[in-house]
Write an enzyme that holds these catalytic residues in place. Structure first.
Site, PDB file in Angstrom:
ATOM      1  N   HIS A  30       0.689  -1.385  -0.333  1.00  0.00           N
ATOM      2  CA  HIS A  30       0.146   0.089  -0.200  1.00  0.00           C
ATOM      3  C   HIS A  30       0.280   1.133   0.277  1.00  0.00           C
ATOM      4  O   HIS A  30       0.368   1.961  -0.829  1.00  0.00           O
ATOM      5  CB  HIS A  30      -0.572  -0.118   0.857  1.00  0.00           C
ATOM      6  CG  HIS A  30      -2.151  -0.941   0.840  1.00  0.00           C
ATOM      7  ND1 HIS A  30      -1.878  -2.078   1.071  1.00  0.00           N
ATOM      8  CD2 HIS A  30      -3.536  -0.257   0.818  1.00  0.00           C
ATOM      9  CE1 HIS A  30      -3.258  -2.779   0.444  1.00  0.00           C
ATOM     10  NE2 HIS A  30      -4.352  -1.140   1.078  1.00  0.00           N
ATOM     11  N   ASP A  88      -9.884   0.203  -3.750  1.00  0.00           N
ATOM     12  CA  ASP A  88      -8.996  -0.658  -2.848  1.00  0.00           C
ATOM     13  C   ASP A  88      -8.499  -1.866  -2.925  1.00  0.00           C
ATOM     14  O   ASP A  88      -8.352  -2.838  -3.833  1.00  0.00           O
ATOM     15  CB  ASP A  88     -10.231  -1.386  -1.764  1.00  0.00           C
ATOM     16  CG  ASP A  88      -9.144  -1.684  -0.530  1.00  0.00           C
ATOM     17  OD1 ASP A  88      -8.654  -2.661  -0.443  1.00  0.00           O
ATOM     18  OD2 ASP A  88      -9.646  -1.046   0.317  1.00  0.00           O
TER      19      ASP A  88
END
Length: 260
Positions: free
Chosen positions: A23, A162
């Site tokens: 991420h 996401d």
């Protein structure tokens, strides 16, 4: 080793520390400038991969050749994530920076709606939403705090994105729609993105002149990065565009204004 039917070397890293690092790599990446799949990494981008891995506590191999193979594998997953066309909007690499918001923070006010009502609304809409019986009497009250990995705008519509590093298997069919649907249900991810969409709905209602969810709220993309190839549209991608009426109803439920 090559993943059968997928782009680039197999990614052996797993676990929450790797997910955190991946991420961070995407948070800091220049989407448009990241090399396409199959082209490898230069020294600067190898370090852009290595530094977040180190910060997250992921042990890198001491042997240089093995370490380079691992960094190339992670970089290839980043490339595939950024260059795989997403249905309706194309690759993330093609979305200009001014139309992206990374790690959007939100505070979602909850004002007394029944948790059972939320579960019933989700089940009626076709979402798996199992909940122990003893929790159904709880109320939704307080302030929910969270972050959305990425919000993008394309064609006047806004989408939540996401990233998921879940390992569903090495074969391409492990990331086919039926498997993605099972993974989404198992992780309770539909509830997650519906919360994100309600939060985005409220934010746009305050900040975007003339906003209506029918015109401006696009939906959600969940990117299972191990299954993305960089070429096939939708490969490793779960997409949903809930109708505006559902988002409005959930918003009312969270605000304690009755069932959805």
């Amino acid at each position: 080793a090559e993943e059968e039917g997928a782009a680039g070397p197999e990614l052996a890293l797993r676990g929450p520390a790797f997910g955190t690092a991946f991420h961070e790599i995407l948070e800091q990446a220049d989407f448009a400038a990241w090399p396409p799949p199959g082209t490898g990494l230069d020294a600067a981008r190898r370090e852009a991969v290595a530094a977040p891995l180190r910060r997250a506590g992921v042990a890198l191999p001491e042997a240089e050749a093995e370490r380079e193979r691992l960094l190339e594998a992670v970089g290839e997953r980043v490339a595939c994530t950024l260059h795989t066309p997403l249905p309706g909007i194309g690759p993330l690499a093609g979305i200009p920076p001014e139309r992206r918001l990374v790690e959007m923070e939100f505070f979602l006010g909850l004002d007394g709606g029944r948790l059972a009502g939320l579960v019933e609304a989700l089940e009626a809409a076709g979402y798996a939403a199992a909940l122990p019986a003893e929790r159904r009497a709880e109320t939704l009250r307080g302030l929910m705090h969270g972050f959305i990995d990425l919000v993008v705008e394309h064609g006047g519509r806004y989408y939540v994105v996401d990233y998921k590093t879940n390992d569903l298997g090495a074969a391409p069919e492990a990331y086919a729609p039926p498997r993605l649907e099972r993974a989404m249900a198992h992780g309770h991810y539909p509830l997650q993105y519906l919360i994100y969409l309600v939060a985005l709905h409220r934010h746009l209602g305050r900040s975007l002149p003339g906003y209506t969810p029918e015109a401006h709220l696009g939906g959600a993309y969940y990117l299972f990065v191990r299954g993305m190839t960089g070429a096939d549209e939708g490969s490793g991608v779960y997409a949903d565009a809930p109708p505006a009426a559902r988002i409005r109803a959930l918003d009312r439920l969270f605000a304690g204004e009755g069932g959805a």
